[in-house]
Enzyme design. Structure first.
Site, PDB file in Angstrom:
ATOM      1  N   ARG A 204       0.863  -1.172   0.000  1.00  0.00           N
ATOM      2  CA  ARG A 204       0.000   0.000   0.000  1.00  0.00           C
ATOM      3  C   ARG A 204       0.900   1.223   0.000  1.00  0.00           C
ATOM      4  NH1 ARG A 204      -2.089  -3.530   4.033  1.00  0.00           N
ATOM      5  NH2 ARG A 204      -4.183  -4.336   3.551  1.00  0.00           N
ATOM      6  N   LYS A 229      -1.496  -1.906   7.915  1.00  0.00           N
ATOM      7  CA  LYS A 229      -2.918  -1.710   8.168  1.00  0.00           C
ATOM      8  C   LYS A 229      -3.411  -2.720   9.195  1.00  0.00           C
ATOM      9  CE  LYS A 229      -7.330  -1.149   5.786  1.00  0.00           C
ATOM     10  NZ  LYS A 229      -8.033  -1.187   4.485  1.00  0.00           N
ATOM     11  N   HIS A 294      -2.739   1.910  -6.129  1.00  0.00           N
ATOM     12  CA  HIS A 294      -3.320   0.659  -5.646  1.00  0.00           C
ATOM     13  C   HIS A 294      -3.514  -0.348  -6.775  1.00  0.00           C
ATOM     14  CE1 HIS A 294      -4.514  -0.761  -1.702  1.00  0.00           C
ATOM     15  NE2 HIS A 294      -5.505  -1.458  -2.251  1.00  0.00           N
ATOM     16  N   ARG A 297      -0.691  -2.765  -6.688  1.00  0.00           N
ATOM     17  CA  ARG A 297      -0.874  -3.809  -5.669  1.00  0.00           C
ATOM     18  C   ARG A 297      -1.842  -4.885  -6.169  1.00  0.00           C
ATOM     19  NH1 ARG A 297      -1.172  -4.990   0.072  1.00  0.00           N
ATOM     20  NH2 ARG A 297      -3.311  -5.404   0.744  1.00  0.00           N
ATOM     21  N   HIS A 320      -4.242  -9.519   4.319  1.00  0.00           N
ATOM     22  CA  HIS A 320      -5.698  -9.547   4.440  1.00  0.00           C
ATOM     23  C   HIS A 320      -6.112 -10.365   5.659  1.00  0.00           C
ATOM     24  CE1 HIS A 320      -6.280  -8.797  -0.166  1.00  0.00           C
ATOM     25  NE2 HIS A 320      -6.058  -7.684   0.507  1.00  0.00           N
ATOM     26  N   TYR A 329      -9.529 -11.739  -6.307  1.00  0.00           N
ATOM     27  CA  TYR A 329      -8.575 -11.774  -7.427  1.00  0.00           C
ATOM     28  C   TYR A 329      -8.812 -12.967  -8.350  1.00  0.00           C
ATOM     29  CZ  TYR A 329      -6.261  -8.112  -4.841  1.00  0.00           C
ATOM     30  OH  TYR A 329      -6.002  -6.928  -4.186  1.00  0.00           O
TER      31      TYR A 329
END
Length: 347
Positions: A204, A229, A294, A297, A320, A329
């Site tokens: 990120r 994050k 992004h 990524r 995640h 994805y």
């Protein structure tokens, strides 16, 4: 516009009466406003008493653009709670602004009297009326739920506050050829290095700018991401090609505190400037897609999946919490789809 407005009570309900000279065009316009009604007894058009209509018709006092004194105290208490829980400064700012919007809307109502129906009314009369996004509405819900968890003795049932139905939007992905064009666009080694790091490690923007030289482990070929994050540490594999580029970059720039610093030594590179770095790269390549950082990524994750990397590893690499986040994805990977033969070819 030749009309005036004032607050009225009509059949026990708060309404806004709108007065104007009889005019076909004005009548047609007020009919289009949500909730507009004609009162045969009062001989006036009237509207729901909402924050937006008060603002639109100029009957909002200056103090109505800020929460009540109780609301201001509540926001201050909310901020202190989030700081004590070590929420990020950005989250504290976003949640506080979201809560402020809600408490301004109900500035005349004591906080302890606010209930779940009020949350629904706010969603309908403010969020939806202003055509604000589902993601913003979700931020509001997060802020409200956390706030009423902190503020006790209220009528709000946190578990019954519903979230907006999210649109199932697929992540934007670039081809490997497009990624290569973007990464090769800059001759400036710092600009090129930052974009390469984002793609090669699936970072990120904030994670890249928080990197320090000590986070690069050249012995194990990994990058340590501290306080990413969700306040989580994680590691990302470091490409040998990128490591060689990093050595050249470090020799030339000699960063002190952060791996990528701006004009002031010891200060991280500016996120908005990094966006401009990408924008310039797109201009040089002639790519007209609305690419963001992004996207790099997303492209990293999709290209890993297409090369056969297990989805569980990709989840770990991206940081995640849920596998459902990573599974998106699979919907943009074209490797399997491209192997499907169209029946048109047999015609």
């Amino acid at each position: 516009m030749n009309w005036t407005a004032k607050l009225i009570k009509h059949k026990g309900e708060d309404r806004i009466a709108v007065f104007f000279e009889r005019d076909a065009e004005l009548i047609a316009r007020i009919k289009k406003l949500d909730g507009s009604l004609w009162s045969q007894t009062l001989k006036v058009w009237h509207l729901p008493d909402t924050y937006d209509y008060r603002k639109q018709f100029g009957i909002m006092s200056p103090e109505e653009s800020v929460p009540s004194a109780e609301g201001i105290d509540g926001i201050a208490q909310f901020k202190r709670y989030m700081k004590s829980k070590r929420y990020s400064e950005n989250t504290i700012k976003v949640y506080s602004e979201a809560l402020k919007s809600f408490l301004v809307f109900y500035r005349t109502k004591p906080i302890r009297e606010i209930d779940n129906d009020d949350v629904i009314r706010y969603n309908n009369d403010y969020i939806l009326r202003k055509d604000l996004s589902a993601s913003y509405q979700n931020q509001i819900v997060n802020a409200i739920k956390l706030f009423f968890l902190v503020i006790k003795d209220t009528k709000v049932d946190i578990e019954r506050i519903h979230r907006p139905k999210r649109a199932k939007v697929l992540p934007n992905v670039l081809s490997k050829e497009e990624v290569k064009l973007i990464l090769d666009a800059h001759s400036n080694i710092k600009h090129r290095m930052m974009l390469c790091m984002i793609y090669s490690c699936g970072l990120r923007c904030g994670e890249l700018l928080a990197l320090q030289p000590i986070h690069i482990d050249s012995k194990r070929n990994i990058v340590l991401l501290k306080n990413a994050k969700g306040k989580k540490d994680r590691i990302a594999p470091l490409s040998l090609k990128v490591l060689a580029m990093l050595r050249d970059y470090y020799t030339f720039y000699k960063p002190t505190t952060y791996l990528f610093e701006g004009h002031k030594p010891g200060k991280p590179y500016d996120a908005r400037t990094l966006q401009q770095v990408l924008k310039l790269a797109l201009e040089k390549t002639g790519i007209t897609k609305p690419v963001t950082l992004h996207w790099l990524r997303h492209s990293y994750a999709t290209h890993l999946l297409e090369s056969g990397t297990d989805l569980r590893y990709i989840q770990e690499l991206l940081g995640h919490n849920s596998s459902k986040t990573t599974e998106i994805y699979t919907h943009v990977s074209t490797k399997s789809i491209q192997q499907i033969k169209s029946p048109f070819d047999d015609l």
